[in-house]
Design an enzyme around this catalytic site. Structure first.
Site, mmCIF file in Angstrom:
data_model
loop_
_atom_site.group_PDB
_atom_site.id
_atom_site.type_symbol
_atom_site.label_atom_id
_atom_site.label_comp_id
_atom_site.label_asym_id
_atom_site.label_seq_id
_atom_site.Cartn_x
_atom_site.Cartn_y
_atom_site.Cartn_z
ATOM 1 C CD GLU B 60 8.737 -4.280 0.970
ATOM 2 O OE1 GLU B 60 9.319 -4.328 1.813
ATOM 3 O OE2 GLU B 60 7.872 -3.362 1.177
ATOM 4 C CG HIS B 129 5.748 6.450 -3.893
ATOM 5 N ND1 HIS B 129 7.402 7.280 -2.870
ATOM 6 C CD2 HIS B 129 4.981 5.425 -2.711
ATOM 7 C CE1 HIS B 129 6.566 6.674 -1.411
ATOM 8 N NE2 HIS B 129 5.260 5.883 -1.663
#
Lengths: 370, 324
Positions: B60, B129
């Site tokens: 990321e 998540h």
């Protein structure tokens, strides 16, 4: 496929006496440019000394000298004006070479009303979009993936521009180093990584940063060539940078260059190296001074003399004193600039806060509340 | 007019931007050939090629770091972070670099990166998540934060983000990615940033929220009406800069407010909204502003429905403001 080399010896062009090393690949540089290269390095040495002096006089919050590392700054010499540079905080010579003026340099350090970065950052954090030199950041290594992104953009746009980024050997311990190198290797981005291996990350010596045999050897893991160059040999630095730029422009991807040099002084004005390193170490550095070597080379070619040097130093000293006075006399940027450039257009909450600060600044009642 | 879900609306906005802006680039994990794990970039790799729809290495900080370098250079990158729970390796690049580039360069280097990332719980995704980290980014000077609640707004807001020059965190409510459906024009249009939407008018209590919480508030408002309570429901849509004017106008009318979000309560965005309303509406408030939020625990797996705000909890808060 690109051949991966594990570097061992340092690439060299000049020996310590300023003589061309037999068999060296010598960069093709015109005489006037050779002189300008040395002048830039010599000016950096002088400017660094004067800057540290005014810091010690209490006029500057902070400064970082680059003494001993001036040759590494000259990695930018082979670059074109439309190439991009993501510097770290110890490449003063790269700025001057690209055309950043002493006036801009001093104004930034004083964060005054003529500072192009509007007094937004502490000393040494320059930014100049007209030179394609991107803002310096204090957190180390953030510029590495950014330089890769710019290079990816160049490749996507179909130009033959290249991006170059500088950082110290300590920064090779950061995640952003790994991430940036990996993205560059995978995308074959036209980017050149310059590690200024000066042996010290503030107080931590290089053997505490890596167990690898060299920093350049890390290139192997990312599928790009790694080159170790004598970072005190400015012609060798320029030669390997030129080769890397040529490779990048030809679509062959990135290169990692480890310029082995030495940080002769402290990390910054805020530390005392005698606390953490043996004073014999910097004392032994003398013969490796990149300035001595280049001036001997130029003198050998009748391009330089002690008289010319004296004239140069007088000129730079005068110019420095002139712009120092101007920079000192200028006040801080206008108070309203505090709220500019956070966004393209100022949203309501910042307008409201600006109104409050301006009212407080203009009233005789400092206890005014929004 | 075609019917789309949020994913299709986002996909439509991306396709329009990629077709009209040659400098636009999509990058991220699995966004290329696969079209994204939620399929938001489906078909774009085939249409615009691997140079402009880039399957990046799995990092990321690299996705955002390189996007910043592209934007500073003059490109219009649209990185995707697969789940907002995975955004933290890029946190330094986002808060110290992307958000501050224009400011610290004295206006020389704008950094128009639009990060897209799914947000929120209710999908049996567990801690990693399901989180809602918006407050961390709203608290970062220099970032715009947008979080739509329906397909029409998702497309219009995303196209607005892509046409301006500031960095944006565009958060997409993944629980309702497919469940929320509505009419969405095929062509380009914009929904103005910084403007909230009154999705239901009412007289007694103002309900304020965003993203997946909007339908929860609407459900609560319908149930409240059955017991004789009239609620106004406001979808904030843009979290920064947020539309305080619309909120103040509504609370001046109703005299009561309930703020709803999934993120943990303490230092959540609801605290800022409540505080801003107290500063402006204290004189008209009939009761303290209530907050219905996630608990101050990590986001759970088995008990996620107990964790997340629901209509019953919102009704409880509404009653509290009326019975105070």
């Amino acid at each position: 496929m690109v051949a991966i080399q594990v570097p061992d010896n340092l690439r060299r062009v000049l020996d310590v006496d300023g003589k061309i090393v037999p068999g060296a690949r010598v960069p093709t540089i015109a005489e006037e440019e050779l002189v300008r290269i040395y002048e830039t390095m010599r000016s950096v040495r002088l400017v660094d000394e004067r800057m540290m002096r005014i810091q010690r006089q209490g006029k500057l919050a902070f400064y970082m000298k680059s003494t001993g590392e001036e040759a590494t700054h000259m990695s930018v010499v082979p670059l074109r004006k439309d190439d991009w540079i993501y510097p770290s905080y110890r490449e003063q010579g790269a700025w001057f070479w690209r055309g950043y003026s002493l006036e801009d340099f001093l104004n930034q350090h004083f964060g005054n009303s003529k500072d192009v970065t509007k007094g937004r950052q502490m000393p040494v954090h320059h930014s100049a979009n007209w030179l394609n030199m991107v803002s310096i950041s204090s957190p180390v290594g953030t510029q590495i993936p950014q330089a890769v992104g710019t290079a990816m953009g160049m490749k996507i746009s179909g130009t033959d521009q290249v991006a170059m980024t500088f950082f110290g050997e300590g920064t090779s311990s950061m995640g952003d180093f790994h991430v940036g190198m990996n993205f560059a290797g995978v995308t074959k981005a036209p980017v050149i990584f310059i590690i200024r291996n000066n042996g010290w990350a503030i107080s931590v010596p290089l053997e505490k940063q890596t167990a690898a045999q060299s920093f350049a050897s890390k290139a192997v893991g990312y599928g790009m060539p790694g080159v170790r160059v004598d970072g005190n040999d400015v012609l060798a630095v320029i030669q390997v940078a030129a080769e890397a730029a040529e490779r990048a422009r030809a679509g062959l991807g990135p290169t990692l260059i480890e310029a082995v040099t030495y940080r002769v002084e402290g990390h910054s004005s805020s530390d005392d190296p005698s606390v953490y390193r043996n004073p014999a170490e910097p004392a032994a550095w003398g013969p490796r001074d990149p300035l001595t070597r280049m001036s001997l080379y130029l003198k050998g070619r009748d391009l330089w003399s002690d008289d010319i040097e004296t004239t140069l130093l007088e000129k730079v000293n005068d110019e420095f004193s002139h712009y120092l006075k101007l920079a000192e006399d200028l006040g801080a940027p206008d108070i309203e600039t505090l709220f500019e450039d956070v966004f393209d257009e100022m949203p309501w909450h910042l307008q409201e806060q600006r109104k409050y600060l301006l009212a407080q600044a203009r009233t005789k009642n400092p206890h005014i509340h929004n | 007019m075609p019917t789309m879900n949020i994913i299709q609306a986002v996909n439509s906005a991306l396709r329009i931007q990629m077709a009209r802006e040659p400098k636009a680039v999509i990058l991220g994990e699995d966004v290329g050939k696969f079209g994204g794990v939620f399929r938001a970039t489906s078909g774009l790799y085939d249409e615009f090629g691997e140079d402009r729809v880039i399957d990046t290495p799995l990092a990321e900080a690299g996705i955002i770091g390189t996007a910043i370098g592209m934007a500073v250079y003059g490109m219009r990158p649209i990185p995707e972070i697969q789940f907002s729970d995975f955004i933290f390796p890029a946190f330094d690049q986002i808060v110290n670099e992307m958000a501050k580039f224009r400011y610290r360069s004295g206006g020389q280097y704008p950094c128009p990166v639009v990060i897209r990332t799914p947000v929120g719980g209710g999908i049996r995704g567990g801690h990693y998540h399901s989180q809602s980290p918006e407050a961390l980014f709203i608290h970062t000077p220099g970032l715009k934060v947008v979080l739509p609640s329906n397909p029409y707004d998702a497309k219009g807001l995303l196209l607005s983000c892509l046409q301006q020059d500031d960095p944006v965190l565009f958060m997409e409510p993944k629980k309702i990615y497919r469940a929320s459906r509505g009419e969405v024009p095929d062509e380009a249009y914009t929904v103005e940033l910084g403007k909230a939407k009154i999705v239901r008018e009412g007289e007694q209590v103002t309900l304020i929220g965003y993203g997946a919480m909007v339908s929860i508030m609407e459900e609560a408002a319908i149930k409240a009406e059955e017991i004789g309570i009239s609620c106004e429901v406001i979808d904030l849509r843009t979290l920064l800069p947020f539309d305080l004017e619309t909120l103040v106008e509504s609370v001046n009318k109703t005299g009561r407010a309930v703020v709803v979000h999934e993120a943990p309560k303490t230092c959540g965005f609801g605290a800022e909204l409540a505080s801003s309303l107290y500063e402006r509406c204290l004189g008209v408030l009939e009761a303290p502003i209530e907050r219905v939020a996630g608990f101050d625990t990590p986001f759970p797996y088995s008990l996620e429905h107990e964790y997340m705000p629901n209509a019953d909890r919102v009704i409880g808060a509404i009653r509290k403001t009326l019975e105070w």
